[in-house]
Design an enzyme around this catalytic site. Sequence first.
Site, PDB file in Angstrom:
ATOM      1  N   CYS A 118       1.812  -4.736   8.090  1.00 50.36           N
ATOM      2  CA  CYS A 118       2.049  -3.356   8.507  1.00 50.36           C
ATOM      3  C   CYS A 118       2.732  -3.310   9.872  1.00 50.36           C
ATOM      4  CB  CYS A 118       0.755  -2.552   8.469  1.00 50.36           C
ATOM      5  SG  CYS A 118       1.030  -0.755   8.488  1.00 50.36           S
ATOM      6  N   HIS A 218      -0.974  -3.281   3.023  1.00 51.96           N
ATOM      7  CA  HIS A 218      -2.249  -3.837   3.493  1.00 51.96           C
ATOM      8  C   HIS A 218      -2.925  -4.656   2.393  1.00 51.96           C
ATOM      9  CE1 HIS A 218      -2.636  -2.001   7.469  1.00 51.96           C
ATOM     10  NE2 HIS A 218      -2.035  -0.945   6.954  1.00 51.96           N
ATOM     11  N   GLU A 220      -5.148  -6.694   2.859  1.00 56.58           N
ATOM     12  CA  GLU A 220      -6.535  -6.875   3.289  1.00 56.58           C
ATOM     13  C   GLU A 220      -7.402  -5.655   3.035  1.00 56.58           C
ATOM     14  OE1 GLU A 220      -4.728  -5.038   7.048  1.00 56.58           O
ATOM     15  OE2 GLU A 220      -4.140  -5.769   5.074  1.00 56.58           O
TER      16      GLU A 220
END
Length: 254
Positions: A118, A218, A220
């Site tokens: 990001c 993202h 994660e």
Amino acid sequence: MSPASRTLAVVEATRLRGHDPEYHAYVQVLVGGVVRAAEADGWTVTRLAADEGTDALLAATERADAAVIVGGEDIAPRFYGASGGYPHESLHRETADAAQLALVHRAIERGMPLLGICRGLQIVNVALGGTLVQDLGDGDHVRRGVPIPEVLTTHPVLLEPGSRVEELLGGPVVSVRSAHHQAVDVVGEALVVTGRAPDGHVEAIEHESAPILAVQWHPEDPGAPAGQLAALLGSLRSRARAAVGAVAAVATAA
């Protein structure tokens, strides 16, 4: 490189966001996801805050085998030749910006593997002279008017055939979790666009020769497809091992 020697620097902009505790709490969820996935993959992880300054960050990462630059606030416009006052402008952390930009330059100089997530993608682009679209408006990349954990959207990304990211993620189209109101505009020097959203905005970039890859989404996030983050971290592992092998070969030859 033995597993015990594998050190990964996970670099965030700051560890303190007292002005926005809801946002800060969610950032900790995301960064924590990177740390846990890396530790599960055998890395010894050092978590660092870039707002401690350039000298401190470079010293702390001096012996790191690889690095991840994670998400956070907008990059200060002066670093890419623009002005403030744009819609949805966030608080800027110029000390953190400068430190992370310096880390990218050193990673390239030393061949240290680096993954940007990001904001991390935008840092990589700006470090190499690229610019940013300052606000994408309303659309597929961020939801507004909802609690912070719900701002991410789900959308496809079209990956460039034969790219590193396409090889890692196993196909030309991947589903991602995304929350960003800025994007790459002019692509930085020696960077190649290897992923785009259906609307054309850049979602992945790779360096032509250095072991640097960055994604705008993202992996994660708790709602991201299983295995996506692990695959990207796996690239760091293999490239860190290759870099250590190359240094050892040079030392032996000398």
